[in-house]
Design a protein around this motif. Structure first.
Motif, PDB file in Angstrom:
ATOM      1  N   GLU A 126      34.697  56.335  27.110  1.00  0.00           N
ATOM      2  CA  GLU A 126      34.732  57.432  28.078  1.00  0.00           C
ATOM      3  C   GLU A 126      35.431  58.655  27.510  1.00  0.00           C
ATOM      4  O   GLU A 126      35.035  59.794  27.789  1.00  0.00           O
ATOM      5  CB  GLU A 126      35.415  56.975  29.363  1.00  0.00           C
ATOM      6  N   ALA A 127      36.465  58.440  26.702  1.00  0.00           N
ATOM      7  CA  ALA A 127      37.142  59.572  26.055  1.00  0.00           C
ATOM      8  C   ALA A 127      36.190  60.272  25.092  1.00  0.00           C
ATOM      9  O   ALA A 127      36.123  61.511  25.050  1.00  0.00           O
ATOM     10  CB  ALA A 127      38.392  59.093  25.323  1.00  0.00           C
ATOM     11  N   HIS A 128      35.440  59.484  24.316  1.00  0.00           N
ATOM     12  CA  HIS A 128      34.448  60.073  23.416  1.00  0.00           C
ATOM     13  C   HIS A 128      33.439  60.926  24.179  1.00  0.00           C
ATOM     14  O   HIS A 128      33.110  62.053  23.785  1.00  0.00           O
ATOM     15  CB  HIS A 128      33.691  58.971  22.664  1.00  0.00           C
ATOM     16  N   GLU A 129      32.912  60.375  25.258  1.00  0.00           N
ATOM     17  CA  GLU A 129      31.886  61.076  26.027  1.00  0.00           C
ATOM     18  C   GLU A 129      32.430  62.344  26.675  1.00  0.00           C
ATOM     19  O   GLU A 129      31.752  63.373  26.715  1.00  0.00           O
ATOM     20  CB  GLU A 129      31.322  60.141  27.095  1.00  0.00           C
ATOM     21  N   ALA A 130      33.677  62.285  27.173  1.00  0.00           N
ATOM     22  CA  ALA A 130      34.280  63.433  27.842  1.00  0.00           C
ATOM     23  C   ALA A 130      34.402  64.623  26.907  1.00  0.00           C
ATOM     24  O   ALA A 130      34.225  65.779  27.319  1.00  0.00           O
ATOM     25  CB  ALA A 130      35.659  63.055  28.389  1.00  0.00           C
TER      26      ALA A 130
ATOM     27  N   ARG B 233      54.975  51.448  10.685  1.00  0.00           N
ATOM     28  CA  ARG B 233      53.823  51.552   9.787  1.00  0.00           C
ATOM     29  C   ARG B 233      52.946  50.301   9.859  1.00  0.00           C
ATOM     30  O   ARG B 233      51.732  50.382   9.693  1.00  0.00           O
ATOM     31  CB  ARG B 233      54.297  51.745   8.343  1.00  0.00           C
ATOM     32  N   ASP B 234      53.561  49.173  10.071  1.00  0.00           N
ATOM     33  CA  ASP B 234      52.808  47.934  10.214  1.00  0.00           C
ATOM     34  C   ASP B 234      52.453  47.763  11.682  1.00  0.00           C
ATOM     35  O   ASP B 234      53.338  47.666  12.539  1.00  0.00           O
ATOM     36  CB  ASP B 234      53.639  46.751   9.717  1.00  0.00           C
ATOM     37  N   THR B 235      51.170  47.736  11.969  1.00  0.00           N
ATOM     38  CA  THR B 235      50.732  47.800  13.358  1.00  0.00           C
ATOM     39  C   THR B 235      49.545  46.867  13.575  1.00  0.00           C
ATOM     40  O   THR B 235      49.264  46.000  12.748  1.00  0.00           O
ATOM     41  CB  THR B 235      50.398  49.260  13.726  1.00  0.00           C
ATOM     42  N   THR B 236      48.855  47.042  14.686  1.00  0.00           N
ATOM     43  CA  THR B 236      47.695  46.215  15.018  1.00  0.00           C
ATOM     44  C   THR B 236      46.538  47.094  15.461  1.00  0.00           C
ATOM     45  O   THR B 236      46.720  48.270  15.796  1.00  0.00           O
ATOM     46  CB  THR B 236      48.027  45.242  16.164  1.00  0.00           C
ATOM     47  N   VAL B 237      45.353  46.499  15.492  1.00  0.00           N
ATOM     48  CA  VAL B 237      44.180  47.207  16.002  1.00  0.00           C
ATOM     49  C   VAL B 237      44.431  47.667  17.429  1.00  0.00           C
ATOM     50  O   VAL B 237      44.048  48.775  17.817  1.00  0.00           O
ATOM     51  CB  VAL B 237      42.933  46.303  15.930  1.00  0.00           C
ATOM     52  N   ARG B 238      45.094  46.849  18.213  1.00  0.00           N
ATOM     53  CA  ARG B 238      45.378  47.202  19.613  1.00  0.00           C
ATOM     54  C   ARG B 238      46.091  48.548  19.702  1.00  0.00           C
ATOM     55  O   ARG B 238      45.679  49.438  20.445  1.00  0.00           O
ATOM     56  CB  ARG B 238      46.223  46.121  20.266  1.00  0.00           C
ATOM     57  N   ARG B 239      47.182  48.676  18.937  1.00  0.00           N
ATOM     58  CA  ARG B 239      47.947  49.920  18.999  1.00  0.00           C
ATOM     59  C   ARG B 239      47.137  51.098  18.460  1.00  0.00           C
ATOM     60  O   ARG B 239      47.233  52.218  18.972  1.00  0.00           O
ATOM     61  CB  ARG B 239      49.256  49.777  18.228  1.00  0.00           C
ATOM     62  N   LEU B 240      46.350  50.863  17.446  1.00  0.00           N
ATOM     63  CA  LEU B 240      45.528  51.941  16.892  1.00  0.00           C
ATOM     64  C   LEU B 240      44.505  52.425  17.907  1.00  0.00           C
ATOM     65  O   LEU B 240      44.233  53.628  18.012  1.00  0.00           O
ATOM     66  CB  LEU B 240      44.831  51.458  15.619  1.00  0.00           C
ATOM     67  N   VAL B 241      43.928  51.505  18.665  1.00  0.00           N
ATOM     68  CA  VAL B 241      42.949  51.891  19.686  1.00  0.00           C
ATOM     69  C   VAL B 241      43.627  52.698  20.791  1.00  0.00           C
ATOM     70  O   VAL B 241      43.112  53.735  21.230  1.00  0.00           O
ATOM     71  CB  VAL B 241      42.257  50.648  20.272  1.00  0.00           C
ATOM     72  N   VAL B 242      44.798  52.239  21.231  1.00  0.00           N
ATOM     73  CA  VAL B 242      45.539  52.996  22.251  1.00  0.00           C
ATOM     74  C   VAL B 242      45.886  54.385  21.718  1.00  0.00           C
ATOM     75  O   VAL B 242      45.785  55.394  22.430  1.00  0.00           O
ATOM     76  CB  VAL B 242      46.814  52.234  22.668  1.00  0.00           C
ATOM     77  N   HIS B 243      46.297  54.437  20.455  1.00  0.00           N
ATOM     78  CA  HIS B 243      46.609  55.730  19.826  1.00  0.00           C
ATOM     79  C   HIS B 243      45.395  56.651  19.850  1.00  0.00           C
ATOM     80  O   HIS B 243      45.513  57.841  20.170  1.00  0.00           O
ATOM     81  CB  HIS B 243      47.071  55.498  18.386  1.00  0.00           C
ATOM     82  N   MET B 244      44.222  56.114  19.538  1.00  0.00           N
ATOM     83  CA  MET B 244      43.017  56.942  19.513  1.00  0.00           C
ATOM     84  C   MET B 244      42.585  57.371  20.917  1.00  0.00           C
ATOM     85  O   MET B 244      42.097  58.492  21.099  1.00  0.00           O
ATOM     86  CB  MET B 244      41.871  56.207  18.820  1.00  0.00           C
ATOM     87  N   ILE B 245      42.752  56.520  21.904  1.00  0.00           N
ATOM     88  CA  ILE B 245      42.440  56.924  23.282  1.00  0.00           C
ATOM     89  C   ILE B 245      43.302  58.114  23.677  1.00  0.00           C
ATOM     90  O   ILE B 245      42.819  59.095  24.256  1.00  0.00           O
ATOM     91  CB  ILE B 245      42.639  55.749  24.253  1.00  0.00           C
ATOM     92  N   ALA B 246      44.594  58.051  23.335  1.00  0.00           N
ATOM     93  CA  ALA B 246      45.499  59.161  23.637  1.00  0.00           C
ATOM     94  C   ALA B 246      45.102  60.413  22.858  1.00  0.00           C
ATOM     95  O   ALA B 246      45.098  61.525  23.403  1.00  0.00           O
ATOM     96  CB  ALA B 246      46.941  58.760  23.314  1.00  0.00           C
TER      97      ALA B 246
ATOM     98  N   ILE C  65      42.104  61.288  21.552  1.00  0.00           N
ATOM     99  CA  ILE C  65      40.845  61.885  22.013  1.00  0.00           C
ATOM    100  C   ILE C  65      41.027  62.526  23.376  1.00  0.00           C
ATOM    101  O   ILE C  65      40.506  63.634  23.628  1.00  0.00           O
ATOM    102  CB  ILE C  65      39.726  60.832  22.051  1.00  0.00           C
ATOM    103  N   SER C  66      41.762  61.877  24.255  1.00  0.00           N
ATOM    104  CA  SER C  66      41.964  62.409  25.609  1.00  0.00           C
ATOM    105  C   SER C  66      42.721  63.727  25.567  1.00  0.00           C
ATOM    106  O   SER C  66      42.427  64.653  26.338  1.00  0.00           O
ATOM    107  CB  SER C  66      42.709  61.391  26.471  1.00  0.00           C
ATOM    108  N   ARG C  67      43.685  63.822  24.662  1.00  0.00           N
ATOM    109  CA  ARG C  67      44.410  65.082  24.522  1.00  0.00           C
ATOM    110  C   ARG C  67      43.455  66.208  24.135  1.00  0.00           C
ATOM    111  O   ARG C  67      43.476  67.302  24.707  1.00  0.00           O
ATOM    112  CB  ARG C  67      45.505  64.937  23.460  1.00  0.00           C
ATOM    113  N   HIS C  68      42.585  65.929  23.169  1.00  0.00           N
ATOM    114  CA  HIS C  68      41.671  66.972  22.720  1.00  0.00           C
ATOM    115  C   HIS C  68      40.552  67.233  23.735  1.00  0.00           C
ATOM    116  O   HIS C  68      40.038  68.359  23.815  1.00  0.00           O
ATOM    117  CB  HIS C  68      41.104  66.605  21.358  1.00  0.00           C
ATOM    118  N   ALA C  69      40.209  66.226  24.525  1.00  0.00           N
ATOM    119  CA  ALA C  69      39.243  66.455  25.603  1.00  0.00           C
ATOM    120  C   ALA C  69      39.826  67.425  26.625  1.00  0.00           C
ATOM    121  O   ALA C  69      39.105  68.257  27.193  1.00  0.00           O
ATOM    122  CB  ALA C  69      38.863  65.132  26.271  1.00  0.00           C
ATOM    123  N   GLY C  70      41.132  67.334  26.858  1.00  0.00           N
ATOM    124  CA  GLY C  70      41.782  68.286  27.748  1.00  0.00           C
ATOM    125  C   GLY C  70      41.731  69.700  27.192  1.00  0.00           C
ATOM    126  O   GLY C  70      41.511  70.674  27.935  1.00  0.00           O
TER     127      GLY C  70
END
Length: 205
Positions: A22-26, A134-147, A149-154
């Motif tokens: 949804e962030a991508h589409e917005a 620096r050592d993280t997970t896919v989960r955190r990376l996805v949350v980071h990307m949602i934030a 993309i949403s910032r730039h959608a704004g």
């Protein structure tokens, strides 16, 4: 989730993928119906433009859900250490609108593939983050990307409204009151009146 609730059987992966999509589409639909000039036009003093926002998001996503996870990715010379400042924030004359949009879609597809193939708990290493994070997970990376993309959608919301007055969350779901221009003019005037009251108070101090 926009317009509907998640069922009790919806998995965490499905929820995160839904918000990511949804962030991508917005962000993407803010280009719809605009001329080549308008999608490239810098609308702020720092040069913010719609096509550049897409290129930037696709570049960041390629790094976070590609390079960071050790997956195959496209080479992005505009993200190199010796690239000019803000090279990822605009499309050059040689980079067509179609190419940028396709790059954006490819990055989004690769992101979802990484989630599906690796799972949310898979490890990643972000060399440009500080300390233990620096050592993280896919989960955190996805949350980071949602934030991200949403910032730039704004940003794109404001840029598009400044270009031609178009506003709203998504096609078919504006998320705005369905009122005529007269209502919006009165609404804006009312907000300006409130703000002016504070300006007068500040001047009187």
């Amino acid at each position: 989730m926009t317009g509907e609730r998640a069922s009790s059987t919806t998995t965490e992966t499905e929820i995160l993928k839904r918000y990511l999509r949804e962030a991508h589409e917005a962000l993407l639909w803010k280009l719809d119906g605009l001329s080549e000039y308008d999608v490239r036009r810098p609308m702020t003093q720092t040069g913010t433009n719609l096509l550049g926002l897409l290129k930037h998001v696709a570049s960041v996503e390629t790094d976070y859900l590609g390079q960071v996870l050790g997956r195959e990715q496209e080479q992005l010379p505009w993200m190199a250490d010796d690239a000019e400042p803000n090279a990822d924030m605009y499309a050059t004359a040689e980079e067509s609108r179609e190419w940028v949009v396709d790059f954006y879609r490819r990055a989004a597809a690769r992101a979802e593939a990484a989630i599906d193939e690796l799972g949310l708990d898979a490890p990643g290493h972000v060399p440009w983050w500080g300390g233990a994070s620096r050592d993280t997970t896919v989960r955190r990376l996805v949350v980071h990307m949602i934030a991200e993309i949403s910032r730039h959608a704004g940003q794109a919301d404001i840029v598009r409204e400044a270009i031609d007055g178009s506003a709203g969350l998504l096609p078919g779901n504006s998320n705005l009151p369905e009122s005529g221009q007269a209502w919006w003019t009165g609404y804006r005037d009312r907000l300006l009146e409130i703000a002016d009251g504070f300006r007068l108070e500040e001047r009187a101090r």
